[in-house]
Design an enzyme around this catalytic site. Sequence first.
Site, PDB file in Angstrom:
ATOM      1  NE  ARG A 107      -2.624  -0.090   3.577  1.00 56.75           N
ATOM      2  CZ  ARG A 107      -3.452   0.255   4.537  1.00 56.75           C
ATOM      3  NH1 ARG A 107      -4.761   0.259   4.302  1.00 56.75           N
ATOM      4  NH2 ARG A 107      -3.020   0.592   5.714  1.00 56.75           N
ATOM      5  CB  THR A 111      -2.508   7.118  -2.658  1.00 60.60           C
ATOM      6  OG1 THR A 111      -1.778   5.893  -2.878  1.00 60.60           O
ATOM      7  CG2 THR A 111      -1.711   8.286  -3.239  1.00 60.60           C
ATOM      8  CG  ASP A 206       5.808  -3.345  10.066  1.00 58.53           C
ATOM      9  OD1 ASP A 206       6.566  -3.738   9.158  1.00 58.53           O
ATOM     10  OD2 ASP A 206       5.395  -2.173  10.147  1.00 58.53           O
TER      11      ASP A 206
END
Length: 212
Positions: A107, A111, A206
């Site tokens: 991603r 945006t 993560d």
Amino acid sequence: MKEFPNLTVTDHPLIQHKLTKLRDRETPKKLFKELVDEITLLLAYEVTRELPLESVEVDTPLEPTMGKRISGKKLAVVPILRAGLGMVEAVLRLVPSARVGHVGLYRDEETLDPVEYYCKIPAEPEGRMFIVLDPMLATGGSAAAAVSLLKERGAREIRFVCLVAAPEGVRTLSQAHPDVSIWTASLDRELNDQGYILPGLGDAGDRLFGTR
Ligand code: PRP
Ligand code: URA
């Protein structure tokens, strides 16, 4: 679910218990990875319920009998990189013969639009069941783009499996691909301004790979 007819929330007690641990910010990386794997296995058991069967003769130690086996082309599992990788092994434990494709998307932080960087899927996609894996269905942009990539390459029968979904993501994916059924362990409340799912579990990639 009335608003989302193609969404199945698999809220088995074991899934809910494990999901609560997964959400916990104190859960360490090793346990987080194990929980992603275990919840995926429980979801995959449900999603593969519709695999086609054929009759087959088998000799038990006592006599021949008729049994069933999975028929048709091998299942294809397609994790969305990176976080979807944490879900692959669980499906392969259930269906060892499954083929594995990969779709690389991230991603854009500004945006929130998905950016494609990799796509490789099993040959002969026609007539093969595809299961797309990603722990998070947030805006739905990544999932919708991944399904489009598979369809452009000939896949027709596609299911999407995630651990946590936001209503916005379910809406986007369902509108873009009404033929794709969505399976999740939880339908959460909403997205925040940065596109994170609330209450969610944070950044799945993560937490799986220890990159933050
Ligand atoms: C996360 C997640 C999904 C995507 C969901 O990946 O694993 O792929 O965000 O968000 P969306 O529904 O709004 O598209 P991310 O882009 O952070 O990449 P990563 O897995 O490489 O960390
Ligand atoms: N991607 C994640 O990893 N977590 C979210 O909450 C949203 C997108």
